[in-house]
Write an enzyme that holds these catalytic residues in place. Structure first.
Site, PDB file in Angstrom:
ATOM      1  N   GLN A 131      37.716  36.875  34.515  1.00 59.59           N
ATOM      2  CA  GLN A 131      37.852  38.320  34.347  1.00 59.59           C
ATOM      3  C   GLN A 131      39.240  38.689  33.841  1.00 59.59           C
ATOM      4  OE1 GLN A 131      36.647  39.892  38.154  1.00 59.59           O
ATOM      5  NE2 GLN A 131      34.516  39.357  37.828  1.00 59.59           N
ATOM      6  N   ASP A 132      40.248  38.391  34.629  1.00 65.69           N
ATOM      7  CA  ASP A 132      41.626  38.638  34.215  1.00 65.69           C
ATOM      8  C   ASP A 132      42.526  37.713  35.034  1.00 65.69           C
ATOM      9  OD1 ASP A 132      41.281  39.965  36.616  1.00 65.69           O
ATOM     10  OD2 ASP A 132      42.249  41.814  36.002  1.00 65.69           O
ATOM     11  N   PRO A 133      43.801  37.623  34.699  1.00 65.70           N
ATOM     12  CA  PRO A 133      44.676  36.659  35.383  1.00 65.70           C
ATOM     13  C   PRO A 133      44.813  36.952  36.878  1.00 65.70           C
ATOM     14  CG  PRO A 133      45.679  37.426  33.329  1.00 65.70           C
ATOM     15  CD  PRO A 133      44.492  38.307  33.586  1.00 65.70           C
ATOM     16  N   ALA A 180      42.801  43.664  37.611  1.00 63.31           N
ATOM     17  CA  ALA A 180      42.129  44.466  36.576  1.00 63.31           C
ATOM     18  C   ALA A 180      42.993  45.601  36.039  1.00 63.31           C
ATOM     19  CB  ALA A 180      40.801  45.017  37.100  1.00 63.31           C
TER      20      ALA A 180
END
Length: 225
Positions: free
Chosen positions: A67-69, A138
């Site tokens: 999804q994201d880091p 996010a």
């Protein structure tokens, strides 16, 4: 300062693949510089933001989408789910990935959470959003990275080479239409909040290898040191 050409910051095959979104990559660089100017920071470190695109484009045979880091400072390294070798304890998602790796292939617990050896096997560890704010999951979703990473996936699908995608969680599964006829393995996300809802027992590693061989490709050696 003029933006650096893509072929100076990513692998040559990726530079060509990402050319349609070169302007968007420049815009995202400007966004990150504005964050710094406003007294905010971002993860991962600047040198690692495009790290996923430093492995050869033509060699990718498995795509794993995150999804994201990781938002925890010191965790994000520019490869989805991976952390630096010295990070302890491991993030919960990675603990669960290693648990499933053991169940699926009977491989021992890796010594650390560095997934770089997988990238040398042609596994692309790609987050949908390539940056986030510290301690704010996010935070950069919807800021523009999705245009870049979706172009990356479309370019991979257009190569006509054997590739299997592993899509964990709803955000990743939403990318399925970009993959055309290429096979994809879908399950719940390995996060501790969802792993019991279909990630455990999904056997993504052996199934990906089975699909690769059916496509005429070579299996991945999923062993980690």
């Amino acid at each position: 300062m003029a933006p650096r050409p893509l072929n100076e910051i990513v692998e040559a095959g990726w530079a060509k693949a990402l050319e349609p979104v070169a302007g968007q990559i420049t815009s995202m660089g400007e966004f990150l510089r504005a964050e710094i100017a406003a007294g905010r920071t971002y993860l991962p470190a600047g040198a690692n933001v495009l790290r996923a695109f430093q492995q050869p484009f033509d060699d990718v045979r498995v795509l794993i989408v995150g999804q994201d880091p990781y938002p925890t400072p010191g965790h994000a390294v520019g490869l989805s789910f991976s952390v630096a070798p010295e990070v302890r304890p491991l993030p919960g998602s990675l603990v669960n990935i290693f648990r499933e790796l053991n169940t699926d292939l009977n491989l021992p617990q890796p010594a650390n959470g560095d997934l770089t050896p997988w990238t040398r096997q042609g596994v692309l560890l790609l987050n949908r959003a390539l940056t986030t704010a510290p301690r704010k999951p996010a935070a950069h979703r919807g800021k523009g990275w999705e245009e870049v990473t979706e172009q990356a996936i479309r370019a991979l699908a257009a190569r006509g080479k054997p590739m299997v995608s592993i899509l964990w969680g709803r955000d990743a599964r939403n990318l399925r239409p970009l993959l055309g006829d290429l096979p994809a393995l879908e399950s719940a996300h390995p996060s501790p909040m969802s792993a019991d809802r279909g990630f455990f027992g999904s056997r993504p590693f052996s199934r990906a290898n089975d699909l690769l061989m059916r496509l005429g490709g070579q299996p991945v050696d999923w062993r980690l040191p």
